[in-house]
Design a protein around this motif. Structure first.
Motif, PDB file in Angstrom:
ATOM      1  N   PHE A  19     -19.209  41.841 -28.648  1.00  0.00           N
ATOM      2  CA  PHE A  19     -20.441  41.854 -29.445  1.00  0.00           C
ATOM      3  C   PHE A  19     -20.943  43.294 -29.613  1.00  0.00           C
ATOM      4  N   VAL A  20     -20.937  44.046 -28.532  1.00  0.00           N
ATOM      5  CA  VAL A  20     -21.390  45.438 -28.583  1.00  0.00           C
ATOM      6  C   VAL A  20     -20.473  46.258 -29.484  1.00  0.00           C
ATOM      7  N   GLU A  21     -19.145  46.021 -29.367  1.00  0.00           N
ATOM      8  CA  GLU A  21     -18.189  46.767 -30.192  1.00  0.00           C
ATOM      9  C   GLU A  21     -18.369  46.469 -31.670  1.00  0.00           C
ATOM     10  N   ARG A  22     -18.560  45.180 -32.019  1.00  0.00           N
ATOM     11  CA  ARG A  22     -18.759  44.811 -33.423  1.00  0.00           C
ATOM     12  C   ARG A  22     -20.073  45.382 -33.958  1.00  0.00           C
ATOM     13  N   SER A  23     -21.121  45.303 -33.130  1.00  0.00           N
ATOM     14  CA  SER A  23     -22.420  45.845 -33.550  1.00  0.00           C
ATOM     15  C   SER A  23     -22.312  47.338 -33.837  1.00  0.00           C
ATOM     16  N   THR A  24     -21.618  48.054 -32.954  1.00  0.00           N
ATOM     17  CA  THR A  24     -21.443  49.499 -33.124  1.00  0.00           C
ATOM     18  C   THR A  24     -20.623  49.805 -34.371  1.00  0.00           C
ATOM     19  N   SER A  77     -17.560  35.612 -20.410  1.00  0.00           N
ATOM     20  CA  SER A  77     -18.886  35.991 -20.888  1.00  0.00           C
ATOM     21  C   SER A  77     -19.004  37.509 -21.004  1.00  0.00           C
ATOM     22  N   GLU A  78     -18.475  38.209 -20.018  1.00  0.00           N
ATOM     23  CA  GLU A  78     -18.506  39.679 -20.038  1.00  0.00           C
ATOM     24  C   GLU A  78     -17.698  40.217 -21.211  1.00  0.00           C
ATOM     25  N   ARG A  79     -16.551  39.598 -21.464  1.00  0.00           N
ATOM     26  CA  ARG A  79     -15.718  40.049 -22.586  1.00  0.00           C
ATOM     27  C   ARG A  79     -16.404  39.779 -23.921  1.00  0.00           C
ATOM     28  N   ARG A  80     -17.020  38.592 -24.054  1.00  0.00           N
ATOM     29  CA  ARG A  80     -17.735  38.277 -25.292  1.00  0.00           C
ATOM     30  C   ARG A  80     -18.857  39.278 -25.544  1.00  0.00           C
ATOM     31  N   GLN A  81     -19.558  39.656 -24.473  1.00  0.00           N
ATOM     32  CA  GLN A  81     -20.638  40.630 -24.609  1.00  0.00           C
ATOM     33  C   GLN A  81     -20.084  41.992 -25.038  1.00  0.00           C
ATOM     34  N   LYS A  82     -18.946  42.366 -24.463  1.00  0.00           N
ATOM     35  CA  LYS A  82     -18.320  43.637 -24.816  1.00  0.00           C
ATOM     36  C   LYS A  82     -17.905  43.634 -26.287  1.00  0.00           C
ATOM     37  N   GLN A 132     -26.483  44.292 -34.925  1.00  0.00           N
ATOM     38  CA  GLN A 132     -26.447  43.163 -33.994  1.00  0.00           C
ATOM     39  C   GLN A 132     -26.609  41.833 -34.719  1.00  0.00           C
ATOM     40  N   VAL A 133     -27.443  41.819 -35.749  1.00  0.00           N
ATOM     41  CA  VAL A 133     -27.633  40.575 -36.513  1.00  0.00           C
ATOM     42  C   VAL A 133     -26.321  40.158 -37.174  1.00  0.00           C
ATOM     43  N   LEU A 134     -25.622  41.109 -37.797  1.00  0.00           N
ATOM     44  CA  LEU A 134     -24.346  40.792 -38.445  1.00  0.00           C
ATOM     45  C   LEU A 134     -23.333  40.284 -37.427  1.00  0.00           C
ATOM     46  N   ALA A 135     -23.288  40.931 -36.242  1.00  0.00           N
ATOM     47  CA  ALA A 135     -22.361  40.499 -35.196  1.00  0.00           C
ATOM     48  C   ALA A 135     -22.718  39.110 -34.686  1.00  0.00           C
ATOM     49  N   SER A 136     -24.016  38.856 -34.504  1.00  0.00           N
ATOM     50  CA  SER A 136     -24.437  37.552 -33.980  1.00  0.00           C
ATOM     51  C   SER A 136     -24.238  36.431 -34.988  1.00  0.00           C
TER      52      SER A 136
END
Length: 286
Positions: free
Chosen positions: A111-116, A104-109, A130-134
């Motif tokens: 997600f943040v990297e893709r959003s950035t 879960s922690e890795r998935r969140q990381k 964030q929308v594109l990443a999600s």
């Protein structure tokens, strides 16, 4: 015979069969594991009695990621890593074990990297990134070349928004391509390498950094040199990364690239290649 329980047959009535073998081996512990043609199932069986929540396979690299409940981690790994090491040795796959919390922690990381990435590459605000990443987009290339309707159908987006996002994505990719092209020229990598199917400008930069500048240079590679290889010694597996490992090249792609380079370099001919293929077909038929 599907009516026979193979594990029960090996264990015997009240463990009589397996205990007899244990006795012959001076008390050596024996685990009996059902084989399966499915690599995932076989590996899950090999990690028993640990419970497995999820597996993710990378068949090209023969690596599997196993996710277990937090309270099952020590059981899956075993004392001093013995359980996972034996499972890896038995199945021939490299096994990475994560807890559900770690995954879960890795998935969140990620997600943040893709959003950035989307925020910086597309010059959009955090919400759009964030929308594109999600929505499952993982790269700028995917955003640039997916059917525009997929982006326009996102809640809050429309056709104009999709068109603008894709325009920005393509402009970003063109900029990166120009930077890579300038770098590969500075490294002395020849245009002729583009004649090899599958070679990208980014790969040409990586090849140039490895001292490869011409088709003939590339023809000297083996597939393992490009994608990497593994060596197993004393029960441990050591991984040697290939030159193009970071570019996601599969073994089949690597073999085709090397073959194409050797054809263009004149090391082999089409006739020789056809003869080899015919000989291989005959051997299979025999």
């Amino acid at each position: 015979d599907s009516s026979i329980d193979p594990v029960g047959a090996c264990v015997g009535m009240r463990g009589s069969r397996v205990q007899a073998v244990v006795g012959e081996l001076q008390g050596e512990k024996i685990d009996i594991i059902p084989w399966s043609p499915s690599a995932a199932s076989f590996i899950v069986n090999a990690l028993q009695p640990a419970e497995v929540a999820k597996v993710v396979l990378d068949e090209d690299a023969e690596r599997i990621e196993v996710v277990v409940p937090d309270d099952q981690l020590s059981l899956a790994i075993g004392r001093r890593g013995q359980n996972v090491r034996l499972a890896s040795q038995l199945t021939g796959w490299d096994i990475d074990i994560l807890t559900e919390a770690e995954e879960s922690e890795r998935r969140q990381k990620e997600f943040v990297e893709r959003s950035t990435l989307f925020m910086e590459a597309l010059d959009v605000d955090e919400m759009v990134g964030q929308v594109l990443a999600s929505e499952g987009f993982t790269s700028v290339e995917e955003v640039a070349y997916v059917d525009s309707g997929e982006i326009a159908s996102i809640d809050g987006f429309d056709e104009d928004t999709a068109s603008e996002i894709q325009t920005r994505a393509r402009e970003y990719l063109e900029k990166i391509e120009a930077e890579h092209d300038a770098k590969r020229k500075a490294l002395g990598v020849k245009d002729e390498l583009r004649e090899i199917p599958g070679i990208t400008t980014a790969m040409m930069v990586t090849l140039g950094e490895d001292g490869v500048k011409t088709i003939e240079d590339f023809a000297g590679y083996a597939a393992d040199d490009l994608i990497g290889w593994k060596e197993r010694k004393d029960g441990e597996t050591k991984v040697y990364p290939g030159v193009l490992a970071s570019h996601g090249v599969s073994r089949a792609d690597a073999e085709q690239m090397v073959l194409a380079a050797r054809l263009k370099a004149g090391w082999i001919s089409e006739d020789e290649l056809a003869a080899e293929a015919a000989s291989a077909d005959e051997a299979v038929g025999a």
